[in-house]
Design a protein around this motif. Sequence first.
Motif, PDB file in Angstrom:
ATOM      1  N   ILE A  58       6.379   6.879  -5.858  1.00 44.66           N
ATOM      2  CA  ILE A  58       5.714   8.366  -6.610  1.00 44.66           C
ATOM      3  C   ILE A  58       7.192   8.825  -8.316  1.00 44.66           C
ATOM      4  O   ILE A  58       7.761   9.094  -7.486  1.00 44.66           O
ATOM      5  N   PRO A  77       2.838   3.964  -1.373  1.00 46.66           N
ATOM      6  CA  PRO A  77       2.696   4.651  -2.586  1.00 46.66           C
ATOM      7  C   PRO A  77       4.937   5.186  -3.929  1.00 46.66           C
ATOM      8  O   PRO A  77       5.008   5.631  -2.243  1.00 46.66           O
ATOM      9  N   ALA A 104       5.744   8.357   2.083  1.00 44.59           N
ATOM     10  CA  ALA A 104       5.612   8.155   0.497  1.00 44.59           C
ATOM     11  C   ALA A 104       6.802   7.889   0.071  1.00 44.59           C
ATOM     12  O   ALA A 104       8.094   8.634   1.035  1.00 44.59           O
ATOM     13  N   GLN A 157       2.296  -0.895  -8.065  1.00 44.42           N
ATOM     14  CA  GLN A 157       2.236   0.275  -7.100  1.00 44.42           C
ATOM     15  C   GLN A 157       3.113   1.745  -7.552  1.00 44.42           C
ATOM     16  O   GLN A 157       3.034   2.377  -7.015  1.00 44.42           O
ATOM     17  N   CYS A 158       3.190   1.674  -8.488  1.00 45.55           N
ATOM     18  CA  CYS A 158       4.032   3.456  -9.084  1.00 45.55           C
ATOM     19  C   CYS A 158       2.991   4.040  -9.741  1.00 45.55           C
ATOM     20  O   CYS A 158       2.543   3.893 -11.131  1.00 45.55           O
ATOM     21  N   ILE A 159       2.901   5.114  -8.845  1.00 45.43           N
ATOM     22  CA  ILE A 159       2.138   6.519  -9.407  1.00 45.43           C
ATOM     23  C   ILE A 159       2.627   7.325 -10.384  1.00 45.43           C
ATOM     24  O   ILE A 159       3.686   7.344  -9.258  1.00 45.43           O
ATOM     25  N   ALA A 176       1.041  -1.287  -0.091  1.00 48.26           N
ATOM     26  CA  ALA A 176       0.255   0.220  -0.333  1.00 48.26           C
ATOM     27  C   ALA A 176       1.011   1.640   0.118  1.00 48.26           C
ATOM     28  O   ALA A 176       0.370   2.549  -0.128  1.00 48.26           O
TER      29      ALA A 176
END
Length: 449
Positions: free
Chosen positions: A271, A269, A334, A310-312, A267
């Motif tokens: 980024i 993040p 994060a 999971q990569c935003i 879960a």
Amino acid sequence: MPNTSIDNDILTVIHHGGYRTVTGSCHQLDIKPSGLRLLIDCGQYQGDEAREARVHLNGKGIDALILTHAHIDHCGLLPWLLAAGFSGPIYCTEATAALVPLLIDDTLKLQLNMRHGDRQPILERISQLMVYLPYNTWHRLKPKQKGQSATYLRLQPAGHILGSAYVELKLPDERRVVFSGDLGPSNTPLLPDPKPPARADILYLESTYGDKTHQSVATRSQRLEAIIQHSLQDGGAILIPAFSVGRTQELLFDIEQLIYQKQLDNALPIILDSPMAQQVTRQYRHFKKLWSKEANAKLNQHRHPLAFDQCITIDAHSQHQALVNRLKQTGEPAIVVAASGMCQGGRIMNYLTALLPDPRTDIILAGYQAQHTLGRELQQGKKQVWIDNETINVQAQIHTLSGYSAHADQADLVNFVHGIQPPPEQIHLIHGEPDSQRELLECFQNVTK
């Protein structure tokens, strides 16, 4: 001032940059009596070296440019070379030909604030001139003087970033000259290791880390995990300044592995806040044939080491600024990967301005930090830094992970040279600071003939 490292009846080498510095690589080779004048790389200076350096050359007098790879400190002055009259072929690998226009476009936009319509003709002209060569294949460079023997060019994998190469030249007198470009370290999981040439009578060798030994590449993901887990106990964001080409992809590769092994919370993040890095990562995925066996094995397992769920990714600047404000206000955990790698510009600067004063913040410096860059100041433990004419107090924890360097260390460089048999007649150290070069030179005292 340019420096001349060799001058004889066949070859004159003039260094316009990247001689006793780690950026601004630009090396001119005048090959006599064929009349050929070549340029190996045409890069911008960075950090303390980032003076108003331009190519003080008659571009019309350069017959061909050879690019070792797409980093800006090796290709960033291409538009100025074109403006100086250069119209010859640009030799490079196919992957480098795909990456260079992306980075040049970004440079023109950020440094000169050029509009899209003004940048496009420059990028199109660069693409028109590019001649990409396959690895391990000799290419004949036609002599300018009739009746003279030709010079031959060959590119070999350098393991530094996608498409990177070292340059082999076979001179008219049959001697071999090798320019290393930037060599990658051994045992990295994403790209194959560089292999030394079978012959190099004259070797121009990078020396970025000629006085250092990296932390083990084999265990770097464990060290990354340890820092992340420690940071998560404190809360706050983990900021990783990373160049868009090479470093970012290596980091994503290792983070995906940690998630796959359930060593990171699925879960958390991850980024990627760099539009340029997103474009480059797409090229990495496109050129999967250049990946190592280990990396391709992950693809066979139906994993996506550079495009995991999971990569935003953050695109618009408004999204970026909203995220910076959110992390500053909430302190939620994060991992943020953003350019630039030496903290000299790019979106990472807004994160640093907002989060350096927060003791919950962790900064991971995963690559070389040139003198007088903000990255070097943070690495040296300064408690106050200047960002956009504002004094910022540094309360964040600073970590250095040298295992993520895209450069060979002293042991790798020595092994590269020892792999050349018979040993080179001459070794010229370039692309390094003087202290690094002096220490590496001592390692080679018994190598040359």
